[in-house]
Design a protein around this motif. Structure first.
Motif, PDB file in Angstrom:
ATOM      1  N   ASP A  83       0.832  -1.201   0.000  1.00 50.31           N
ATOM      2  CA  ASP A  83       0.000   0.000   0.000  1.00 50.31           C
ATOM      3  C   ASP A  83       0.872   1.259   0.000  1.00 50.31           C
ATOM      4  OD1 ASP A  83       0.977   0.148   2.580  1.00 50.31           O
ATOM      5  OD2 ASP A  83      -0.943  -0.261   3.552  1.00 50.31           O
ATOM      6  N   GLU A  84       0.215   2.415   0.017  1.00 48.09           N
ATOM      7  CA  GLU A  84       0.942   3.683  -0.065  1.00 48.09           C
ATOM      8  C   GLU A  84       1.841   3.915   1.140  1.00 48.09           C
ATOM      9  OE1 GLU A  84       1.240   5.788  -2.637  1.00 48.09           O
ATOM     10  OE2 GLU A  84       0.141   4.221  -3.700  1.00 48.09           O
ATOM     11  N   THR A  85       1.392   3.461   2.301  1.00 46.99           N
ATOM     12  CA  THR A  85       2.216   3.608   3.499  1.00 46.99           C
ATOM     13  C   THR A  85       3.526   2.859   3.344  1.00 46.99           C
ATOM     14  OG1 THR A  85       0.279   3.863   4.929  1.00 46.99           O
ATOM     15  CG2 THR A  85       2.336   3.201   5.994  1.00 46.99           C
ATOM     16  N   ALA A  86       3.450   1.631   2.894  1.00 39.88           N
ATOM     17  CA  ALA A  86       4.659   0.831   2.700  1.00 39.88           C
ATOM     18  C   ALA A  86       5.577   1.452   1.661  1.00 39.88           C
ATOM     19  CB  ALA A  86       4.277  -0.592   2.296  1.00 39.88           C
ATOM     20  N   LYS A  87       5.001   1.982   0.603  1.00 45.35           N
ATOM     21  CA  LYS A  87       5.810   2.624  -0.445  1.00 45.35           C
ATOM     22  C   LYS A  87       6.584   3.806   0.136  1.00 45.35           C
ATOM     23  CE  LYS A  87       2.805   1.306  -4.304  1.00 45.35           C
ATOM     24  NZ  LYS A  87       1.823   1.782  -5.315  1.00 45.35           N
ATOM     25  N   LYS A  88       5.929   4.560   0.991  1.00 45.34           N
ATOM     26  CA  LYS A  88       6.577   5.726   1.582  1.00 45.34           C
ATOM     27  C   LYS A  88       7.676   5.298   2.552  1.00 45.34           C
ATOM     28  CE  LYS A  88       6.144  10.227   1.226  1.00 45.34           C
ATOM     29  NZ  LYS A  88       6.105  10.909  -0.064  1.00 45.34           N
ATOM     30  N   VAL A 141       6.315   7.208  12.223  1.00 45.92           N
ATOM     31  CA  VAL A 141       5.550   8.119  13.061  1.00 45.92           C
ATOM     32  C   VAL A 141       5.230   9.410  12.315  1.00 45.92           C
ATOM     33  CG1 VAL A 141       5.736   9.618  15.092  1.00 45.92           C
ATOM     34  CG2 VAL A 141       6.324   7.190  15.269  1.00 45.92           C
ATOM     35  N   ALA A 142       6.234   9.985  11.663  1.00 51.51           N
ATOM     36  CA  ALA A 142       6.053  11.253  10.964  1.00 51.51           C
ATOM     37  C   ALA A 142       5.023  11.135   9.844  1.00 51.51           C
ATOM     38  CB  ALA A 142       7.392  11.726  10.404  1.00 51.51           C
ATOM     39  N   TYR A 143       5.098  10.067   9.065  1.00 52.48           N
ATOM     40  CA  TYR A 143       4.155   9.888   7.965  1.00 52.48           C
ATOM     41  C   TYR A 143       2.730   9.762   8.485  1.00 52.48           C
ATOM     42  CZ  TYR A 143       1.901   7.964   3.817  1.00 52.48           C
ATOM     43  OH  TYR A 143       1.056   7.757   2.756  1.00 52.48           O
ATOM     44  N   ALA A 144       2.551   8.987   9.549  1.00 55.95           N
ATOM     45  CA  ALA A 144       1.214   8.812  10.113  1.00 55.95           C
ATOM     46  C   ALA A 144       0.674  10.120  10.682  1.00 55.95           C
ATOM     47  CB  ALA A 144       1.245   7.738  11.198  1.00 55.95           C
ATOM     48  N   LEU A 145       1.536  10.901  11.313  1.00 56.23           N
ATOM     49  CA  LEU A 145       1.121  12.195  11.842  1.00 56.23           C
ATOM     50  C   LEU A 145       0.675  13.136  10.720  1.00 56.23           C
ATOM     51  CD1 LEU A 145       3.865  12.726  14.564  1.00 56.23           C
ATOM     52  CD2 LEU A 145       1.400  12.536  14.991  1.00 56.23           C
ATOM     53  N   VAL A 166      12.793  14.751   5.839  1.00 54.54           N
ATOM     54  CA  VAL A 166      11.847  15.782   5.410  1.00 54.54           C
ATOM     55  C   VAL A 166      11.725  15.797   3.888  1.00 54.54           C
ATOM     56  CG1 VAL A 166      11.499  18.275   5.266  1.00 54.54           C
ATOM     57  CG2 VAL A 166      12.053  17.220   7.458  1.00 54.54           C
ATOM     58  N   ARG A 167      12.834  15.634   3.201  1.00 55.44           N
ATOM     59  CA  ARG A 167      12.785  15.572   1.729  1.00 55.44           C
ATOM     60  C   ARG A 167      11.964  14.369   1.272  1.00 55.44           C
ATOM     61  NH1 ARG A 167      18.245  17.412   1.978  1.00 55.44           N
ATOM     62  NH2 ARG A 167      19.021  15.267   1.895  1.00 55.44           N
ATOM     63  N   ASP A 168      12.196  13.227   1.890  1.00 54.31           N
ATOM     64  CA  ASP A 168      11.475  12.009   1.499  1.00 54.31           C
ATOM     65  C   ASP A 168       9.974  12.133   1.746  1.00 54.31           C
ATOM     66  OD1 ASP A 168      13.901  10.923   0.786  1.00 54.31           O
ATOM     67  OD2 ASP A 168      14.082   9.637   2.554  1.00 54.31           O
ATOM     68  N   LEU A 169       9.615  12.757   2.858  1.00 61.01           N
ATOM     69  CA  LEU A 169       8.204  12.908   3.208  1.00 61.01           C
ATOM     70  C   LEU A 169       7.526  14.016   2.405  1.00 61.01           C
ATOM     71  CD1 LEU A 169       8.463  12.606   7.093  1.00 61.01           C
ATOM     72  CD2 LEU A 169       7.516  10.890   5.530  1.00 61.01           C
ATOM     73  N   GLY A 170       8.332  14.953   1.934  1.00 64.62           N
ATOM     74  CA  GLY A 170       7.782  16.081   1.201  1.00 64.62           C
ATOM     75  C   GLY A 170       7.046  17.071   2.077  1.00 64.62           C
TER      76      GLY A 170
END
Length: 279
Positions: A83-88, A141-145, A166-170
């Protein structure tokens, strides 16, 4: 004791080492509670054997598995569908095998973290959250937040890792490690994703003198259950959320995929697992 039969549904947790895992305790607790014909077992698997073991489990009729250090990235590579979470994340901690022969994967750590905060009546939308650390746990944690509408800031001893995250998360901001204590007053939630304060690790003294009275403090570490950060927050009269609930909540999706029931995290389960930490 719940007995299993030849029709039992079997799942596992894979890691190297695996002796520390509390996952068998909590999953087998749920199996017993719901009187399910099934079992959840720990498997110590070396990195070089991991892919073969996954294929062997699928061939043997396992329903799926959890994976922990050092296999999360390798597990991602084994998946047919993520899913998208795993991809991130670029990694997974939960796999399930479907009847069409596909291996599905996701990362449930971040969702478990957020669910734990919501259990404690902590709202996250538009809240300013400071995350200590920039490793794999911080990424989850950061992605979920972010998905829950929070505004995140990351600080890490190695600034480059925080910048890369931060770059990876955008999304997100960065402050230097030496500055976070003085800047703490601008945040609504403080999250420790590092091993600082973990039992057997270096004795780090958390300074919360600049925190606002409304700051919520949480730690993903659960050994010890009340970490030095949480102790410091309690002494200041701040609301705290311990890390054990994250472990319990992140397990729920896998259990529902493997065993067909969506389990609940309650006081009985929490105390059962917590008591094992004292042994």
């Amino acid at each position: 004791m719940q007995l299993i039969t030849g029709k039992a549904k079997i799942a596992a947790v894979l890691g190297w080492p695996i002796e520390h895992s509390r996952s068998p305790l909590l999953h087998n607790f749920w199996l017993q509670r719901h009187q399910i014909d099934g079992a959840y077992i720990p498997l110590a698997v070396k990195a070089e054997d991991f892919k073969n073991v996954i294929q062997g489990m699928k061939a043997a009729g396992f329903k799926g598995c959890n994976v922990t250090i050092p296999h999360k990235e390798a597990a991602y590579q084994c998946c047919d569908i993520v899913d998208e979470t795993a991809k991130k994340m670029g990694s997974v901690n939960t796999l399930w095998f479907t009847e069409d022969g596909k291996i599905h994967g996701t990362s449930t750590d971040g969702d478990g973290f957020v669910a734990n905060l919501k259990d404690a009546d902590v709202t996250l939308t538009d809240k300013k959250v400071l995350i200590l650390g920039a490793g794999g746990a911080a990424r989850s944690v950061a992605y979920a937040l972010l998905q829950d509408g929070a505004q995140i800031t990351i600080t890490n001893r190695t600034l480059q890792r925080a910048e890369q995250l931060v770059r990876d998360l955008g999304a997100g901001q960065i402050i230097e490690w030496k500055s976070w204590i003085k800047e703490l007053g601008q945040f609504d939630v403080l999250v420790n994703t590092t091993s600082l304060g973990m039992e057997g690790k270096d004795d780090y003294l958390f300074d919360l003198q600049h925190a606002s009275n409304d700051l919520v403090v949480t730690d993903i570490v659960y050994v010890p259950r009340v970490t030095p950060l949480l102790k410091a927050a309690e002494l200041k009269g701040l609301k705290t959320v311990e890390g054990l609930g994250m472990l319990l909540h992140q397990a729920r999706l896998g259990f529902s995929k493997w065993f067909g029931i969506n389990p609940v995290v309650d006081h009985e389960l929490t105390e059962f697992v917590a008591n094992s930490l004292k042994k």
